[in-house]
Design a protein around this motif. Sequence first.
Motif, PDB file in Angstrom:
ATOM      1  N   HIS A 138       0.811  -1.219   0.064  1.00 14.20           N
ATOM      2  CA  HIS A 138      -0.130  -0.054   0.121  1.00 14.20           C
ATOM      3  C   HIS A 138       0.862   1.217   0.005  1.00 14.20           C
ATOM      4  CE1 HIS A 138      -3.541   2.330   0.611  1.00 14.20           C
ATOM      5  NE2 HIS A 138      -3.210   2.861   1.619  1.00 14.20           N
ATOM      6  N   ILE A 139       2.073   1.443   0.859  1.00  5.56           N
ATOM      7  CA  ILE A 139       2.694   2.369   0.800  1.00  5.56           C
ATOM      8  C   ILE A 139       3.511   2.649  -0.610  1.00  5.56           C
ATOM      9  CG2 ILE A 139       4.968   3.249   1.659  1.00  5.56           C
ATOM     10  CD1 ILE A 139       4.146   1.882   4.516  1.00  5.56           C
ATOM     11  N   ARG A 140       3.823   1.576  -1.238  1.00  2.00           N
ATOM     12  CA  ARG A 140       4.673   1.697  -2.670  1.00  2.00           C
ATOM     13  C   ARG A 140       3.550   2.392  -3.390  1.00  2.00           C
ATOM     14  NH1 ARG A 140       5.332  -3.483  -3.248  1.00  2.00           N
ATOM     15  NH2 ARG A 140       7.329  -3.520  -2.650  1.00  2.00           N
ATOM     16  N   ILE A 141       2.249   1.695  -3.631  1.00  2.90           N
ATOM     17  CA  ILE A 141       1.269   2.444  -4.375  1.00  2.90           C
ATOM     18  C   ILE A 141       1.338   3.835  -4.126  1.00  2.90           C
ATOM     19  CG2 ILE A 141      -1.165   2.332  -5.082  1.00  2.90           C
ATOM     20  CD1 ILE A 141      -1.173  -0.455  -4.501  1.00  2.90           C
ATOM     21  N   LEU A 142       1.001   4.228  -2.844  1.00  8.46           N
ATOM     22  CA  LEU A 142       1.008   5.633  -2.868  1.00  8.46           C
ATOM     23  C   LEU A 142       2.007   6.620  -3.172  1.00  8.46           C
ATOM     24  CD1 LEU A 142      -1.047   5.445   0.883  1.00  8.46           C
ATOM     25  CD2 LEU A 142      -1.950   6.163  -1.631  1.00  8.46           C
ATOM     26  N   LEU A 143       3.319   6.132  -2.912  1.00  7.18           N
ATOM     27  CA  LEU A 143       4.514   6.653  -3.303  1.00  7.18           C
ATOM     28  C   LEU A 143       4.651   6.871  -4.777  1.00  7.18           C
ATOM     29  CD1 LEU A 143       7.174   4.899  -1.002  1.00  7.18           C
ATOM     30  CD2 LEU A 143       6.475   7.249  -0.647  1.00  7.18           C
ATOM     31  N   ARG A 144       4.105   5.872  -5.374  1.00  7.21           N
ATOM     32  CA  ARG A 144       4.077   6.074  -7.104  1.00  7.21           C
ATOM     33  C   ARG A 144       3.257   7.092  -7.423  1.00  7.21           C
ATOM     34  NH1 ARG A 144       7.551   2.445  -9.122  1.00  7.21           N
ATOM     35  NH2 ARG A 144       7.655   0.232  -8.142  1.00  7.21           N
ATOM     36  N   GLU A 145       2.318   7.170  -6.624  1.00  4.70           N
ATOM     37  CA  GLU A 145       1.144   8.504  -7.015  1.00  4.70           C
ATOM     38  C   GLU A 145       2.000   9.787  -6.621  1.00  4.70           C
ATOM     39  OE1 GLU A 145      -2.760   7.583  -5.047  1.00  4.70           O
ATOM     40  OE2 GLU A 145      -2.887   5.610  -6.077  1.00  4.70           O
ATOM     41  N   ILE A 146       2.618   9.833  -5.735  1.00  4.93           N
ATOM     42  CA  ILE A 146       3.016  11.067  -5.316  1.00  4.93           C
ATOM     43  C   ILE A 146       4.222  11.664  -6.297  1.00  4.93           C
ATOM     44  CG2 ILE A 146       4.744  12.142  -3.521  1.00  4.93           C
ATOM     45  CD1 ILE A 146       3.229  10.072  -1.503  1.00  4.93           C
ATOM     46  N   GLU A 147       4.774  10.308  -7.127  1.00  2.34           N
ATOM     47  CA  GLU A 147       5.879  10.778  -7.935  1.00  2.34           C
ATOM     48  C   GLU A 147       6.942  11.599  -7.532  1.00  2.34           C
ATOM     49  OE1 GLU A 147       4.070  13.003 -11.207  1.00  2.34           O
ATOM     50  OE2 GLU A 147       2.681  11.595 -11.802  1.00  2.34           O
ATOM     51  N   LEU A 155      12.669   0.448  -2.843  1.00  6.50           N
ATOM     52  CA  LEU A 155      13.433   0.601  -1.673  1.00  6.50           C
ATOM     53  C   LEU A 155      12.883   1.462  -0.518  1.00  6.50           C
ATOM     54  CD1 LEU A 155      16.123  -0.210  -0.081  1.00  6.50           C
ATOM     55  CD2 LEU A 155      17.083   1.964  -1.380  1.00  6.50           C
ATOM     56  N   LEU A 156      12.531   2.497  -0.953  1.00  8.61           N
ATOM     57  CA  LEU A 156      11.848   3.381  -0.113  1.00  8.61           C
ATOM     58  C   LEU A 156      10.820   2.918   0.437  1.00  8.61           C
ATOM     59  CD1 LEU A 156      11.779   6.191   1.234  1.00  8.61           C
ATOM     60  CD2 LEU A 156      10.586   7.036  -0.824  1.00  8.61           C
ATOM     61  N   ALA A 157       9.783   2.287  -0.221  1.00  9.12           N
ATOM     62  CA  ALA A 157       8.606   1.651   0.551  1.00  9.12           C
ATOM     63  C   ALA A 157       8.962   0.658   1.566  1.00  9.12           C
ATOM     64  CB  ALA A 157       7.676   0.930  -0.609  1.00  9.12           C
ATOM     65  N   GLY A 158       9.856  -0.167   1.331  1.00  6.77           N
ATOM     66  CA  GLY A 158      10.415  -1.071   2.526  1.00  6.77           C
ATOM     67  C   GLY A 158      11.143  -0.384   3.572  1.00  6.77           C
ATOM     68  N   ALA A 163      10.021   1.684   9.272  1.00  6.79           N
ATOM     69  CA  ALA A 163      10.132   2.945   9.991  1.00  6.79           C
ATOM     70  C   ALA A 163       8.730   3.142  10.649  1.00  6.79           C
ATOM     71  CB  ALA A 163      10.243   4.144   9.131  1.00  6.79           C
ATOM     72  N   LEU A 164       7.621   2.696  10.021  1.00  7.61           N
ATOM     73  CA  LEU A 164       6.400   2.654  10.478  1.00  7.61           C
ATOM     74  C   LEU A 164       6.010   1.648  11.459  1.00  7.61           C
ATOM     75  CD1 LEU A 164       3.265   3.925  10.588  1.00  7.61           C
ATOM     76  CD2 LEU A 164       3.006   2.303   8.445  1.00  7.61           C
ATOM     77  N   GLU A 165       6.293   0.491  11.348  1.00  9.08           N
ATOM     78  CA  GLU A 165       6.160  -0.563  12.234  1.00  9.08           C
ATOM     79  C   GLU A 165       7.113  -1.140  12.985  1.00  9.08           C
ATOM     80  OE1 GLU A 165       4.152  -3.709  10.000  1.00  9.08           O
ATOM     81  OE2 GLU A 165       2.900  -2.384   8.717  1.00  9.08           O
ATOM     82  N   GLY A 166       8.089  -1.153  12.622  1.00  7.35           N
ATOM     83  CA  GLY A 166       9.492  -1.695  13.367  1.00  7.35           C
ATOM     84  C   GLY A 166       9.493  -1.072  14.781  1.00  7.35           C
ATOM     85  N   TRP A 191       5.491  10.062  12.393  1.00  6.77           N
ATOM     86  CA  TRP A 191       5.355   9.518  10.873  1.00  6.77           C
ATOM     87  C   TRP A 191       4.813  10.685  10.117  1.00  6.77           C
ATOM     88  CZ3 TRP A 191       5.850   5.658   7.678  1.00  6.77           C
ATOM     89  CH2 TRP A 191       4.892   5.600   6.557  1.00  6.77           C
ATOM     90  N   ARG A 192       4.149  11.414  10.609  1.00  6.48           N
ATOM     91  CA  ARG A 192       3.853  12.589   9.821  1.00  6.48           C
ATOM     92  C   ARG A 192       4.995  13.529   9.430  1.00  6.48           C
ATOM     93  NH1 ARG A 192      -0.271  16.305   8.490  1.00  6.48           N
ATOM     94  NH2 ARG A 192      -1.711  15.012   9.671  1.00  6.48           N
ATOM     95  N   TYR A 193       5.944  13.889  10.312  1.00  8.02           N
ATOM     96  CA  TYR A 193       7.262  14.508  10.033  1.00  8.02           C
ATOM     97  C   TYR A 193       7.978  13.647   8.906  1.00  8.02           C
ATOM     98  CZ  TYR A 193      11.458  17.041  10.954  1.00  8.02           C
ATOM     99  OH  TYR A 193      12.550  17.530  10.941  1.00  8.02           O
ATOM    100  N   LEU A 194       8.129  12.369   9.141  1.00  6.51           N
ATOM    101  CA  LEU A 194       8.941  11.626   8.237  1.00  6.51           C
ATOM    102  C   LEU A 194       8.302  11.610   6.961  1.00  6.51           C
ATOM    103  CD1 LEU A 194      11.189   9.754   7.624  1.00  6.51           C
ATOM    104  CD2 LEU A 194       9.538   7.809   8.347  1.00  6.51           C
ATOM    105  N   VAL A 195       7.024  11.540   6.580  1.00  7.27           N
ATOM    106  CA  VAL A 195       6.349  11.558   5.387  1.00  7.27           C
ATOM    107  C   VAL A 195       6.322  12.809   4.676  1.00  7.27           C
ATOM    108  CG1 VAL A 195       4.263  11.207   4.029  1.00  7.27           C
ATOM    109  CG2 VAL A 195       4.889   9.640   5.927  1.00  7.27           C
ATOM    110  N   GLU A 196       6.006  13.801   5.536  1.00  6.03           N
ATOM    111  CA  GLU A 196       6.275  15.204   4.850  1.00  6.03           C
ATOM    112  C   GLU A 196       7.663  15.553   4.313  1.00  6.03           C
ATOM    113  OE1 GLU A 196       4.901  17.738   8.172  1.00  6.03           O
ATOM    114  OE2 GLU A 196       2.850  17.476   7.469  1.00  6.03           O
ATOM    115  N   ARG A 197       9.042  15.027   5.187  1.00  5.30           N
ATOM    116  CA  ARG A 197      10.312  15.294   4.685  1.00  5.30           C
ATOM    117  C   ARG A 197      10.478  14.517   3.401  1.00  5.30           C
ATOM    118  NH1 ARG A 197       8.735  18.544   7.340  1.00  5.30           N
ATOM    119  NH2 ARG A 197       9.935  19.774   8.952  1.00  5.30           N
ATOM    120  N   VAL A 198      10.144  13.414   3.499  1.00  2.00           N
ATOM    121  CA  VAL A 198      10.495  12.290   2.624  1.00  2.00           C
ATOM    122  C   VAL A 198       9.715  12.913   1.020  1.00  2.00           C
ATOM    123  CG1 VAL A 198       9.995  10.008   1.415  1.00  2.00           C
ATOM    124  CG2 VAL A 198      10.928  10.261   3.794  1.00  2.00           C
ATOM    125  N   CYS A 199       8.607  13.231   1.322  1.00  2.00           N
ATOM    126  CA  CYS A 199       7.818  13.791   0.106  1.00  2.00           C
ATOM    127  C   CYS A 199       8.066  15.168  -0.224  1.00  2.00           C
ATOM    128  CB  CYS A 199       6.303  13.549   0.277  1.00  2.00           C
ATOM    129  SG  CYS A 199       5.933  11.658   0.501  1.00  2.00           S
TER     130      CYS A 199
END
Length: 211
Positions: A138-147, A155-158, A163-166, A191-199
């Motif tokens: 699911h994370i990989r699908i959303l990352l592809r939509e973000i472009e 790799l980033l999805a993994g 980072a989310l579950e570990g 999680w919000r902070y990480l996603v906003e920085r990654v994206c």
Amino acid sequence: MSTPLMWGTPQPERADAARNRQLLLATARELLAEAGSDALTMDRLAERSGLGKGTVFRRFGSRAGIFQAVLDDNERTLQQEILTGPPPLGPGAPPVDRLIAYGSARIRFLAQNHEIARAAIDGRKQGGPRRPPLSEIHIRILLREIELPRADIDLLAGQLTFALEGPLLNQPFQSPGPNSPAPTKRFEAGWRYLVERVCSDAGAPPAPDDA
């Protein structure tokens, strides 16, 4: 072995097999409620349910498979919300918002099912079956939509999945102190902070090829 739960329409199941599955899941939850994860074994599940140990083994494959099946069954509501629920967790919101909402929902789910999830992971470390990485998919699908043209999406999805579950699953889930925020709130904020920085470079030009 237990049929992995996939997002979407479940695979058809014989009526007797479906009855046995529901009986075993209900019995597993009774044992967990009575005495925690240590009480849930193949032998005790067979004895309490009145089914043969062979039936239990064929259904779950291992003790870890029991915990994974209970976790999968508990996850059905979350999966349905992701597939057809209102945004931002469900379809219709921008992918970054959906990714943040998914992480928050997943954190709350794992907090509520922490003992079961930990037992499933510990069992897999001992050679139990590994479930399909639905969260990572699911994370990989959303990352592809973000472009994100500069990112290796697979790799980033993994990395984001871990980072989310570990951190949540690999440490004791302790109650907060009187002046501390709830543990789930801290994880959700992180999680919000990480996603906003990654994206943050969404839509940026691709990185130049190495010379």
